[in-house]
Design a protein around this motif. Structure first.
Motif, PDB file in Angstrom:
ATOM      1  N   TYR A   1      -0.321   3.326   2.105  1.00 14.03           N
ATOM      2  CA  TYR A   1       0.497   3.568   0.921  1.00 14.03           C
ATOM      3  C   TYR A   1       0.186   2.454  -0.080  1.00 14.03           C
ATOM      4  O   TYR A   1       0.132   1.275   0.297  1.00 14.03           O
ATOM      5  CB  TYR A   1       1.982   3.526   1.254  1.00 14.03           C
ATOM      6  N   THR A   2      -0.030   2.799  -1.338  1.00 14.36           N
ATOM      7  CA  THR A   2      -0.342   1.794  -2.353  1.00 14.36           C
ATOM      8  C   THR A   2       0.646   1.880  -3.510  1.00 14.36           C
ATOM      9  O   THR A   2       1.089   2.969  -3.876  1.00 14.36           O
ATOM     10  CB  THR A   2      -1.776   1.963  -2.879  1.00 14.36           C
TER      11      THR A   2
ATOM     12  N   ASP B   1       1.900   5.386  15.124  1.00 11.57           N
ATOM     13  CA  ASP B   1       1.162   5.373  13.862  1.00 11.57           C
ATOM     14  C   ASP B   1       0.839   3.937  13.487  1.00 11.57           C
ATOM     15  O   ASP B   1       1.570   3.005  13.840  1.00 11.57           O
ATOM     16  CB  ASP B   1       1.987   6.007  12.734  1.00 11.57           C
ATOM     17  N   LYS B   2      -0.241   3.777  12.754  1.00  9.98           N
ATOM     18  CA  LYS B   2      -0.562   2.493  12.135  1.00  9.98           C
ATOM     19  C   LYS B   2      -0.521   2.716  10.626  1.00  9.98           C
ATOM     20  O   LYS B   2      -1.199   3.608  10.107  1.00  9.98           O
ATOM     21  CB  LYS B   2      -1.929   1.978  12.579  1.00  9.98           C
ATOM     22  N   VAL B   3       0.295   1.910   9.938  1.00  9.87           N
ATOM     23  CA  VAL B   3       0.569   2.126   8.517  1.00  9.87           C
ATOM     24  C   VAL B   3       0.476   0.800   7.778  1.00  9.87           C
ATOM     25  O   VAL B   3       0.936  -0.232   8.274  1.00  9.87           O
ATOM     26  CB  VAL B   3       1.979   2.732   8.312  1.00  9.87           C
ATOM     27  N   ALA B   4      -0.118   0.841   6.581  1.00  9.50           N
ATOM     28  CA  ALA B   4      -0.139  -0.326   5.704  1.00  9.50           C
ATOM     29  C   ALA B   4       0.427   0.058   4.350  1.00  9.50           C
ATOM     30  O   ALA B   4       0.141   1.145   3.829  1.00  9.50           O
ATOM     31  CB  ALA B   4      -1.561  -0.863   5.540  1.00  9.50           C
ATOM     32  N   VAL B   5       1.242  -0.823   3.784  1.00 11.48           N
ATOM     33  CA  VAL B   5       1.774  -0.659   2.432  1.00 11.48           C
ATOM     34  C   VAL B   5       1.319  -1.876   1.636  1.00 11.48           C
ATOM     35  O   VAL B   5       1.617  -3.011   2.015  1.00 11.48           O
ATOM     36  CB  VAL B   5       3.314  -0.580   2.424  1.00 11.48           C
TER      37      VAL B   5
ATOM     38  N   LEU C   1       3.516  -1.373  11.367  1.00 12.28           N
ATOM     39  CA  LEU C   1       3.554  -1.332   9.910  1.00 12.28           C
ATOM     40  C   LEU C   1       3.212  -2.697   9.338  1.00 12.28           C
ATOM     41  O   LEU C   1       3.828  -3.703   9.710  1.00 12.28           O
ATOM     42  CB  LEU C   1       4.948  -0.907   9.441  1.00 12.28           C
ATOM     43  N   ALA C   2       2.236  -2.741   8.431  1.00 16.21           N
ATOM     44  CA  ALA C   2       1.886  -3.981   7.730  1.00 16.21           C
ATOM     45  C   ALA C   2       2.314  -3.883   6.282  1.00 16.21           C
ATOM     46  O   ALA C   2       1.916  -2.956   5.568  1.00 16.21           O
ATOM     47  CB  ALA C   2       0.382  -4.233   7.819  1.00 16.21           C
ATOM     48  N   LEU C   3       3.141  -4.818   5.843  1.00 18.41           N
ATOM     49  CA  LEU C   3       3.543  -4.916   4.444  1.00 18.41           C
ATOM     50  C   LEU C   3       2.698  -5.998   3.777  1.00 18.41           C
ATOM     51  O   LEU C   3       2.804  -7.178   4.119  1.00 18.41           O
ATOM     52  CB  LEU C   3       5.030  -5.272   4.336  1.00 18.41           C
TER      53      LEU C   3
ATOM     54  N   GLY D   1      -4.056  -7.590   6.254  1.00 23.86           N
ATOM     55  CA  GLY D   1      -3.113  -6.596   6.746  1.00 23.86           C
ATOM     56  C   GLY D   1      -3.721  -5.768   7.855  1.00 23.86           C
ATOM     57  O   GLY D   1      -3.074  -5.462   8.866  1.00 23.86           O
ATOM     58  N   TRP D   2      -4.982  -5.400   7.680  1.00 24.96           N
ATOM     59  CA  TRP D   2      -5.703  -4.647   8.710  1.00 24.96           C
ATOM     60  C   TRP D   2      -5.790  -5.456  10.003  1.00 24.96           C
ATOM     61  O   TRP D   2      -5.597  -4.918  11.102  1.00 24.96           O
ATOM     62  CB  TRP D   2      -7.088  -4.309   8.180  1.00 24.96           C
TER      63      TRP D   2
END
Length: 493
Positions: free
Chosen positions: A441-442, A363-367, A152-154, A336-337
């Motif tokens: 997520y944005t 999972d790979k997730v970015a917010v 997860l990247a914040l 973030g990527w």
């Protein structure tokens, strides 16, 4: 009203008793009197028990559905209301004589188990012969909240607009609300654990540039001033911010072996004291627009993927709102990527991270969050001179004229064209990340304009994964909702 099953049972009893009922002899009557009571009791118990079992089954299924829904918002104040709404919708209508108690909601101390329970009181059909006019049926469901395997990247906006001028301290500011909300998200994911297997989180603060960390000099171009002339930064040294690479490498996840970075250096502007006149260096965030120095506007460094809850929470607490330069959310997202891309495996320190795309059960997730829009800020703007050069502070793209390619005409036109370029490049990054299988997520926060909202909505993996939070309380709810969506739920009882 008798059910078909109940009608068949009554017919069987009547068929069995018919010969006895026709016998007029006294012995038969005595036999009937003695035998009828346990027989009726047995049949009545079976029928009423069957009705209770069917009711319990309906309640259990409705509780399971309600528990899965409530598990997504388990830490929200309205979790019990959500549970009740889903229970009512799935339990449906019932005999008016059946009284169902409100659903009880409980979350254990570890924040991992959600328990729902309820009872129903229903009249008996046969057991009332023995003085039991009602029976109570109970049901419960236990849902376990498990954090899915995830990187997860914040990506968090650390620009000065998050700390408006009317606030003298960070307390109560949008910036503090963002920190608190992100901190809540980490608590939701980790619960009471200090680490969770297969969960890693990175933090990417961004302003008008991104800080990769001052120790990563091997990512810098040959001959960079940090390598050849570190004294040019005066006594403060290079903080770690870098320039954007040439297009399209400013939008992608290409590693340093494809193109290295230039260090960020905001030169002294002795002719313009409102811009960046130093060597009187004032680089603390509390100086806001009055700050000066070679690292002007450079925020805290990226925290690469870590399993440690304490590490990521400390990094969130260490974020500060840095003024000057503007906002380049596109660069924040591309960095973030890079904290999630397997092309950067081993470059952040851990030889095994980031993992491959498509790794089973991962999972790979970015917010990504912003409180405004991509833009160039100009602290020395002369309102009487709308053709001023330069028309912006120095950023990861240099001055705005360096990006748009011209320095004539009105400043507003240069800023508008500059924003359009940043927005277009952010869209490229969004699309490439989604194509690679990263869920995005944005969040827009506070008072962004319609264009910024549309950009962030389009960037999200689905429209349902975009939120606008107009105030601090809504932002907190948004992060909790995301935390709920990132949790795997399973029924354990």
């Amino acid at each position: 009203m008798f059910t078909p099953k109940l009608t068949r049972s009554l017919r069987a009893v009547r068929s069995f008793l018919a010969p006895v009922l026709r016998d007029r002899r006294g012995a038969a009557a005595v036999f009937l009197a003695v035998a009828l009571i346990p027989m009726v009791g047995a049949v009545g118990l079976a029928i009423d028990s069957s009705r209770g079992y069917l009711l319990k089954t309906r309640m259990g299924k409705a509780l399971d559905t309600a528990g899965l829904a409530a598990g997504r918002v388990a830490l929200d104040g309205n979790a019990q209301d959500v549970a009740q709404q889903f229970f009512d919708a799935n339990f449906g209508t019932s005999d008016a004589s059946v009284e169902v108690a409100p659903v009880a909601f409980a979350l254990d101390d570890t924040m991992r188990f959600v328990t729902l329970s309820t009872t129903a009181t229903t009249p008996t059909l046969f057991m009332r012969v023995f003085g039991r006019e009602t029976m109570i049926v109970s049901a419960r469901s236990v849902i376990q909240r498990e954090t899915t395997g995830m990187e997860l990247a914040l990506v968090m906006d650390n620009t000065g607009s998050m700390w408006p001028d009317e606030f003298s301290t960070l307390t109560g500011t949008p910036f503090k609300a963002m920190q608190d909300a992100a901190d809540d998200l980490i608590d939701i994911l980790y619960g009471s654990d200090s680490e969770i297997e297969n969960l890693w989180v990175s933090l990417v603060p961004y302003t008008a540039m991104v800080n990769i960390g001052k120790t990563r000099t091997d990512w810098l171009k040959s001959g960079d001033r940090v390598l050849n002339n570190p004294g040019s930064y005066s006594t403060v040294g290079w903080k770690g911010c870098v320039m954007a690479r040439t297009y399209p490498n400013d939008t992608n996840d290409a590693p340093p072996s494809v193109e290295k970075f230039g260090s960020f250096f905001y030169a002294s502007t002795n002719s313009d004291s409102n811009d960046n006149k130093w060597p009187t260096i004032k680089e603390d965030y509390t100086y806001k627009n009055g700050a000066r120095g070679p690292n002007l506007g450079c925020g805290p460094a990226i925290t690469p993927l870590t399993k440690s809850k304490a590490t990521i929470k400390a990094a969130i607490a260490d974020m500060k709102p840095w003024s000057r330069g503007g906002t380049t959310g596109n660069l924040g997202l591309s960095w973030g990527w890079r904290t999630l891309s397997p092309q950067w495996r081993g470059l952040w320190g851990d030889p095994d991270l980031p993992l491959d795309y498509g790794t089973p059960f991962m999972d790979k997730v970015a917010v990504i969050l912003t409180d405004g829009q991509n833009q160039f800020h100009d602290n020395s703007n002369d309102s009487k001179n709308d053709k001023e050069v330069p028309a912006s502070d120095y950023t990861a793209y240099g001055r705005i004229e360096d990006l748009v390619g011209y320095s004539t005409g009105k400043e507003d036109a240069r800023r508008s064209d500059g924003r359009a370029i940043l927005d277009a490049r952010m869209t490229e990054t969004c699309n490439a990340m989604k194509a690679a299988g990263i869920r995005i997520y944005t969040i827009t926060f506070n008072k962004p304009d319609a264009t910024a909202k549309a950009l962030f909505k389009k960037c999200a993996t689905t429209e349902a994964m975009y939120w606008h939070a107009p105030d601090n309380d809504t932002l907190s709810a948004v992060f909790r909702a995301i935390g709920g969506q990132l949790a795997n739920l399973r029924i354990v009882e």
